[in-house]
Design an enzyme around this catalytic site. Structure first.
Site, PDB file in Angstrom:
ATOM      1  N   HIS A 111       7.258   4.365  10.131  1.00 28.48           N
ATOM      2  CA  HIS A 111       6.775   4.084  11.484  1.00 28.48           C
ATOM      3  C   HIS A 111       8.003   3.805  12.341  1.00 28.48           C
ATOM      4  CE1 HIS A 111       4.432   2.796  14.821  1.00 28.48           C
ATOM      5  NE2 HIS A 111       4.447   1.496  14.577  1.00 28.48           N
TER       6      HIS A 111
ATOM      7  N   GLU B  98     -27.993  -0.212  15.194  1.00 29.18           N
ATOM      8  CA  GLU B  98     -27.860   0.840  16.207  1.00 29.18           C
ATOM      9  C   GLU B  98     -26.476   0.909  16.847  1.00 29.18           C
ATOM     10  OE1 GLU B  98     -29.993   3.072  16.489  1.00 29.18           O
ATOM     11  OE2 GLU B  98     -31.643   2.143  15.396  1.00 29.18           O
TER      12      GLU B  98
ATOM     13  N   GLN C  65      10.717  -6.205   9.103  1.00 28.88           N
ATOM     14  CA  GLN C  65      11.838  -5.283   8.904  1.00 28.88           C
ATOM     15  C   GLN C  65      13.148  -5.768   9.516  1.00 28.88           C
ATOM     16  OE1 GLN C  65      10.948  -1.190   9.839  1.00 28.88           O
ATOM     17  NE2 GLN C  65       9.079  -1.187   8.613  1.00 28.88           N
TER      18      GLN C  65
ATOM     19  N   SER D 170       0.815  -1.213   0.000  1.00 28.94           N
ATOM     20  CA  SER D 170       0.000   0.000   0.000  1.00 28.94           C
ATOM     21  C   SER D 170       0.853   1.269   0.000  1.00 28.94           C
ATOM     22  CB  SER D 170      -0.924  -0.017   1.222  1.00 28.94           C
ATOM     23  OG  SER D 170      -1.605   1.207   1.369  1.00 28.94           O
ATOM     24  N   GLN D 171       1.747   1.421   0.987  1.00 26.02           N
ATOM     25  CA  GLN D 171       2.581   2.620   1.061  1.00 26.02           C
ATOM     26  C   GLN D 171       3.719   2.576   0.038  1.00 26.02           C
ATOM     27  OE1 GLN D 171       2.244   5.428   2.714  1.00 26.02           O
ATOM     28  NE2 GLN D 171       0.553   4.911   4.083  1.00 26.02           N
TER      29      GLN D 171
ATOM     30  N   ASP E 172       6.118  -3.990   9.861  1.00 26.44           N
ATOM     31  CA  ASP E 172       7.001  -3.858  11.028  1.00 26.44           C
ATOM     32  C   ASP E 172       7.754  -5.137  11.350  1.00 26.44           C
ATOM     33  OD1 ASP E 172       6.404  -1.214  11.531  1.00 26.44           O
ATOM     34  OD2 ASP E 172       4.795  -1.668  12.943  1.00 26.44           O
ATOM     35  N   MET E 173       7.032  -6.253  11.397  1.00 31.26           N
ATOM     36  CA  MET E 173       7.635  -7.479  11.895  1.00 31.26           C
ATOM     37  C   MET E 173       8.506  -8.188  10.862  1.00 31.26           C
ATOM     38  SD  MET E 173       6.652  -6.924  14.790  1.00 31.26           S
ATOM     39  CE  MET E 173       7.488  -8.289  15.585  1.00 31.26           C
TER      40      MET E 173
ATOM     41  N   SER F  18       4.093  -8.443  -6.818  1.00 31.16           N
ATOM     42  CA  SER F  18       4.580  -7.084  -6.570  1.00 31.16           C
ATOM     43  C   SER F  18       5.643  -6.688  -7.587  1.00 31.16           C
ATOM     44  CB  SER F  18       5.151  -6.974  -5.151  1.00 31.16           C
ATOM     45  OG  SER F  18       4.133  -7.108  -4.182  1.00 31.16           O
TER      46      SER F  18
ATOM     47  N   GLU G 126      -4.144   2.656  18.234  1.00 30.77           N
ATOM     48  CA  GLU G 126      -4.627   1.387  17.696  1.00 30.77           C
ATOM     49  C   GLU G 126      -5.276   0.530  18.777  1.00 30.77           C
ATOM     50  OE1 GLU G 126      -1.234   0.833  14.181  1.00 30.77           O
ATOM     51  OE2 GLU G 126      -1.054  -0.243  16.077  1.00 30.77           O
TER      52      GLU G 126
END
Length: 335
Positions: free
Chosen positions: A111, A230, A89, A30-31, A86-87, A56, A198
């Site tokens: 991040h 509701e 990296q 995505s980024q 993150d995990m 990719s 989060e």
């Protein structure tokens, strides 16, 4: 209460600072896809680093971006941007980046998790900085193409060159963030506030609040379909109002009955005990306890996440929501 006195915009940034430098964007999710295309369209020299040739890889090629194996992407890169989860990296760093990167290359993050918790320990001769867009990758790309930009945070962890901030702001400009505004922060602040948000509201808090409200109505004999509307479905309308007009604007838009009920019962439900638990959650983040548990959980194959997801998928509220999707979609105006 501390507040920033500076918001960086286009006039504070200059692409010439990084013109001619090779930027290796690691990851094409995505980024990664948004950053690579925006930086490329800003006239910068961009390659994408990927661990293997797959979807990719082909997507990057179809977008006109050069894909390379990570080791090859970083060996000539002046700026290395970590845009994988993150995990992933730390392993990527140890196996495919650190042994092959050239001396003095910049390390850039979106991040602060891996730097703040010392899962990645960068070389002492590298500038280390962060640009954290406050929006998902597709929005970063969409806004850029339309002439706008998504706001971002900027942080400097190591400034060996003395120009880390200028380079960080140039990257921010390259992805369009300075068109909106870039707010200075630290790796510590970004990481801890991001995790806190989060856990206590954006994912954990709102999920459990919806679940508890839905189950309360169903246990008291109300129809689950009505309870779903509701306590879960209508949340989007309120969040959209807050996003567009702020909390005051949302309150002005709802009925007086809703205002009075919200202002009186809201504080009864979200009471001092809840605030105390929020502070406890924050302390777990600040102490590193959460990061320690999460690294261990990830290493065991994420059993808590897998089991939790299964429970949510099999819950009554999820089944009712799936049944009502057609009804909800049916009423949407056709574009």
């Amino acid at each position: 209460m501390k507040s920033t006195s500076k918001i960086y915009t286009d006039k504070d940034s200059n692409l010439d600072v990084i013109k001619g430098k090779r930027i290796a964007v690691l990851g094409y999710g995505s980024q990664g896809r948004a950053w690579a295309q925006n930086l490329r369209d800003s006239g910068l020299n961009v390659v994408v680093g990927l661990e293997r040739e797959g979807k990719s890889w082909e997507l990057a090629k179809s977008d006109g971006i050069i894909p390379l194996h990570t080791k090859d992407a970083v060996k000539d890169a002046d700026i290395i941007v970590f845009l994988v989860p993150d995990m992933v990296q730390r392993t990527l760093w140890l196996e495919s980046v650190q042994p092959y990167m050239k001396k003095g290359a910049d390390l850039v993050f979106a991040h602060g998790f891996n730097i703040h918790y010392k899962l990645i320990e960068p070389p002492k001769d590298s500038d280390v900085y962060m640009i954290a867009p406050k929006g998902p990758g597709p929005t970063v790309r969409e806004y850029y193409k339309a002439g706008g930009g998504v706001p971002a945070l900027v942080a400097i962890q190591q400034d060996v060159s003395g120009t880390a901030l200028q380079k960080a702001l140039a990257i921010a400009k390259g992805i369009g963030a300075t068109r909106a505004g870039v707010i200075p922060t630290t790796f510590k602040e970004e990481t801890e506030t991001d995790l806190f948000g989060e856990q206590v509201i954006l994912v954990g808090g709102i999920m459990e609040l919806m679940k508890a409200a839905f189950e309360t109505l169903v246990e008291e004999g109300y129809q689950p379909e009505v309870a779903y509307f509701e306590t879960i479905n209508e949340l989007k309308m309120l969040v959209d109002l807050v996003y567009e007009k702020g909390i005051t604007g949302m309150l002005k838009a709802v009925s007086d009955t809703a205002k009075y009920g919200g202002m009186t019962v809201g504080k009864f439900v979200i009471n001092e005990d809840v605030r105390k638990r929020m502070k406890e959650a924050l302390q777990r983040i600040k102490s590193g306890k959460f990061a320690e548990e999460w690294v261990e959980e990830y290493g065991r194959g994420m059993p808590t996440v897998v089991n939790g997801l299964s429970q949510v998928q099999n819950s009554l509220e999820e089944k009712i929501g799936n049944q009502l999707k057609d009804l909800i979609q049916k009423g949407k105006p056709k574009s």
